[in-house]
Design a protein around this motif. Structure first.
Motif, PDB file in Angstrom:
ATOM      1  N   LEU A  65       0.826  -1.100  -0.025  1.00  0.00           N
ATOM      2  CA  LEU A  65      -0.153  -0.135   0.149  1.00  0.00           C
ATOM      3  C   LEU A  65       0.882   1.154  -0.055  1.00  0.00           C
ATOM      4  O   LEU A  65       1.919   1.382   0.723  1.00  0.00           O
ATOM      5  N   SER A 124      -4.746   6.408  -1.171  1.00  0.00           N
ATOM      6  CA  SER A 124      -3.714   5.424  -1.121  1.00  0.00           C
ATOM      7  C   SER A 124      -4.099   4.622  -2.587  1.00  0.00           C
ATOM      8  O   SER A 124      -5.033   4.580  -3.016  1.00  0.00           O
ATOM      9  N   LEU A 125      -3.155   3.829  -2.558  1.00  0.00           N
ATOM     10  CA  LEU A 125      -3.169   2.799  -3.805  1.00  0.00           C
ATOM     11  C   LEU A 125      -2.346   1.751  -3.584  1.00  0.00           C
ATOM     12  O   LEU A 125      -1.406   1.829  -2.897  1.00  0.00           O
ATOM     13  N   HIS A 126      -2.332   0.515  -4.119  1.00  0.00           N
ATOM     14  CA  HIS A 126      -1.661  -0.609  -4.323  1.00  0.00           C
ATOM     15  C   HIS A 126      -0.629  -0.550  -5.510  1.00  0.00           C
ATOM     16  O   HIS A 126      -1.247  -0.316  -6.581  1.00  0.00           O
TER      17      HIS A 126
END
Lengths: 330, 94
Positions: free
Chosen positions: B7, B25-27
């Motif tokens: 993450l 957020s992001l992966h």
């Protein structure tokens, strides 16, 4: 509504006397309009209900790409194609904002995806209907995104900070979606008699499923009462449905199209339109998995997940290899 | 065997010379992909001119339970605000 019939704890509202001191303090913060942030103490029921609701909402955004993606390669002009592509890309983005919000509650995105694919989590019933003609893309933007906006605008004030912030971003973008849909409907409604008939046919098929998006009446639901006390649900399903009908009827009149409800009429006394409830037995069948496209939608998501497996693993392996090389060089 | 991508927290500098601000957020498997994904997810409408990404596990955060000891001391120090001081109108703009 993109999240339908989300179950809460089912235990009903606790009175202040029944609450622990922590629960009382938590409820006071919510009543005072404070935002709850991921690391703050929260009742387990609040956490689990939010995971179900945000997760279902996220899944709806992702699965919602499928009926519209169906028309990207067949959009009537290059401009329409670019616009539809941008809209579908937004839906993917909305799914990501929401998965991230859910993840702050301690569930992983892969876990949520797996629960969608094994059928233990749902997505909105509306996406189990097919998009048969180009006019359906107009109707989806206008009616389906319009119904979603009705639900999402109040959710900007929801008590959970990350959910509320995701909703603010989503609402800004959603307005483009509805307008592009209405723009398609205007073109069709003013087009040839055949095009106008396509537009009418699209409303005929999407009107009742759009009303179902808000879910059945929940004025007596213990789940909704708890969710409303927690401010993760702001209005009842009936309130939102009425608001949607009141807003949409004049828009249909402007298009010169007919809403497929012979009993639809303005009620001067109530100050609202009277309308026919959708067929709830159809709704429950669709939710159970027996809608026109349930199997196809889930199959498409499963295929995307399985086919993408080697990419997810490959990129991770590549990143690890490069990180190891960097460490070795230091 | 499958491993979930880590993450990343995303910070964007808007158009108007402001500091980078957390947007979500992001992966992603690595920093390079995180920036590329952040561009797609968080700047589709010219929201920014610069992106920072930080792997979430590297962020240290204060805990909500420390709220009292950390922030209460400043509550009593109202003289830190300019409005604490009464300056006569005759003095002019200050």
């Amino acid at each position: 509504m993109y999240a339908q019939m989300v179950k809460s704890t089912g235990k009903g509202l606790k009175s202040r006397d029944e609450m622990t001191e922590e629960e009382r303090h938590f409820q006071d913060r919510i009543d005072a309009g404070e935002k709850i942030e991921p690391k703050d103490w929260m009742p387990e029921g609040y956490r689990q209900t939010l995971i179900r609701q945000i997760g279902q909402h996220a899944h709806s955004e992702v699965v919602g790409q499928l009926p519209e993606g169906n028309w990207i390669t067949r959009a009537p002009t290059l401009e329409r194609k670019a616009i539809l592509l941008a809209k579908v890309q937004d839906e993917a983005g909305h799914g990501l904002y929401l998965y991230c919000a859910a993840e702050t509650l301690g569930v992983s995105r892969d876990e949520l995806t797996e629960r969608l694919l094994d059928g233990s989590m749902k997505y909105s019933s509306i996406f189990n209907y097919p998009t048969l003609t180009w006019a359906d893309i107009g109707a989806v933007g206008w009616l389906v995104d319009g119904a979603a906006i009705m639900n999402q605008v109040p959710l900007q004030r929801t008590s959970f900070g990350p959910y509320s912030r995701a909703m603010v971003r989503i609402c800004k973008e959603e307005s483009f979606h509805q307008r592009q849909g209405y723009d398609i409907m205007m073109k069709m409604a003013r087009g040839t008699p055949e095009q106008k008939a396509m537009a009418q046919d699209a409303i005929n098929r999407f009107w009742h499923p759009s009303l179902m998006m808000f879910g059945p009446s929940d004025k007596d639901s213990v789940h909704s009462a708890e969710s409303m006390a927690w401010k993760i649900k702001i209005n009842t399903n009936d309130e939102l449905r009425q608001k949607f009908v009141d807003q949409t009827v004049p828009q249909a009149e402007y298009l010169g199209l007919t809403i497929p409800d012979p009993d639809l009429r303005w009620n001067e006394e109530r100050g609202h339109y009277d309308f026919t409830e959708p067929d709830w037995s159809e709704f429950f069948e669709v939710v159970k998995g027996n809608g026109p496209c349930n199997a196809e939608r889930l199959e498409a998501r499963r295929k995307a997940w399985d086919d993408g497996g080697w990419v997810r693993e490959g990129l991770m392996a590549h990143a690890e290899k490069r990180a190891a090389r960097r460490t070795a060089a230091e | 065997m499958s491993k979930e991508w880590p993450l990343w927290e995303v910070f964007i500098r808007g158009q108007h010379g402001m500091s980078h601000r957390h947007v979500g957020s992001l992966h992603a498997p690595d920093a390079e992909m995180a920036i590329k994904n952040a561009r797609d997810v968080y700047t589709r409408r010219n929201e920014g001119v610069s992106i920072w990404v930080v792997e979430a596990r590297h962020i240290a955060a204060s805990s909500p339970s420390e709220k009292g000891p950390l922030y209460e001391p400043s509550e009593s120090k109202i003289y830190r605000h300019p409005t604490f001081f009464d300056i006569p109108d005759d003095v002019g703009a200050m």
